[in-house]
Design an enzyme around this catalytic site. Structure first.
Site, short mmCIF file in Angstrom:
data_model
loop_
_atom_site.label_atom_id
_atom_site.label_comp_id
_atom_site.label_asym_id
_atom_site.label_seq_id
_atom_site.Cartn_x
_atom_site.Cartn_y
_atom_site.Cartn_z
CG MET A 85 -1.53 1.26 1.10
SD MET A 85 -3.10 0.96 -0.31
CE MET A 85 -4.11 2.15 0.41
CB CYS A 86 1.90 3.57 -2.37
SG CYS A 86 2.82 2.44 -2.96
N GLY A 87 1.07 5.74 -0.02
CA GLY A 87 0.54 6.90 -0.13
C GLY A 87 0.62 7.96 -0.79
#
EC number: 2.6.1.16
Length: 305
Positions: free
Chosen positions: A1-3
């Site tokens: 998961m990236c932000g």
């Protein structure tokens, strides 16, 4: 998961140091235990230039990387758009070249941060490599800024003067998979485009005075009526990638654009997932054809950040 996180100040003077601090604070708010790298893109010293700084490890490593360049942090910007990213390695291993932001070329004409998976990136990469583009990373994201540049350059050659929004729609039409992304460009200074398909985005606006905000609500229809087809044609071959035109059954109806005044405090605009997953039929549409949602926030006669 990236932000992903972006910060824009319009007609409010901020120093480069203040801008970097805000972007870093935004990244820190997105911190979680599994991310392994981070990066940032801000305007350079010269007009219409974009700089990229990225590093593996914690956000503290990114701050150390930025400090190595001895930037003039007192340099003021009346308007500025910066974007940042935290990454967990998926496509491509943990190395600096795979960190976001990714660029279109060495001069950073287009810069993108992205959360999601572009499922047709191998085909896009093969097409772009055949056009002479050189890829530095193993990620699926890198095809996006290079696709921006390819379509932009092709449109100029064909005599089109596209704005950032229209250009983005042409790029998104070629992407398959899911994404939440931010894009900045040296061709469109002081602008940032935010787009999502399957990934929610939040937009916050803060100003010292009241602001008039206009936006367009969209609803995806099961039947073809009062719609805009997504496969927009150009005057040449119908597609700037010279591929066969794609026919979509997905239809888009535009409701009358509402407007309202934002009081003198921070407001958040939530782009919720319910728009895509309201019921099973629309879920099937999303899975089959994909749904595009481009955010365009128009602020009239206001200073804001």
């Amino acid at each position: 998961m990236c932000g992903i996180f972006g910060y824009c100040n319009f007609l409010i003077e901020k120093t480069r140091g203040e801008i970097i601090d805000t972007l870093i604070e935004g990244l820190q708010a997105l911190e979680y235990k599994e991310y392994d790298s981070s990066g940032i893109s801000i305007q350079g010293d010269e007009l219409k230039s974009l700089n990229i700084y990225k590093q593996t490890g914690k956000i503290s490593s990114l701050k150390e990387e930025i400090d190595l360049y001895n930037l003039n942090k007192n340099l003021p910007f009346i308007s500025h758009c910066g974007i940042t990213h935290t990454r967990r390695a998926t496509h491509g291993g943990l190395r600096r070249a795979n960190c976001h932001p990714h660029n279109s070329d060495p001069s950073n004409e287009f810069v993108v941060v992205h959360n999601g998976v572009i499922t047709n990136f191998a085909n896009l990469k093969a097409l772009l490599v055949a056009k002479g583009y050189v890829f530095k990373s193993d990620t699926d994201t890198e095809c996006i800024p290079k696709l921006y540049k390819h379509i932009y350059d092709t449109s100029i050659e064909l005599g089109y003067n596209l704005d950032f929004h229209v250009l983005t729609n042409l790029v998104l039409k070629e992407l398959e998979g899911s994404y939440g992304l931010l894009c900045t460009s040296s061709h469109f200074p002081d602008e940032v485009v935010a787009a999502r398909k399957g990934s929610p985005l939040v937009i916050g606006v803060k100003g010292k005075t009241d602001m008039d905000v206009n936006f367009v609500e969209v609803e995806y229809l099961d039947q073809e009526e009062d719609y805009l087809k997504l496969n927009t044609q150009t005057k040449s071959s119908g597609n700037v990638l010279a591929a066969a035109p794609v026919k979509y059954n997905t239809c888009l109806r535009k409701s009358p654009p509402p407007s309202f005044t934002i009081p003198e405090k921070l407001y958040n605009f939530y782009i919720q997932s319910w728009l895509i997953h309201r019921n099973a039929s629309r879920e099937r549409l999303a899975a089959t054809h994909g749904i595009l949602f481009v955010i365009r926030l128009c602020i009239t006669s206001a200073v804001c950040e």
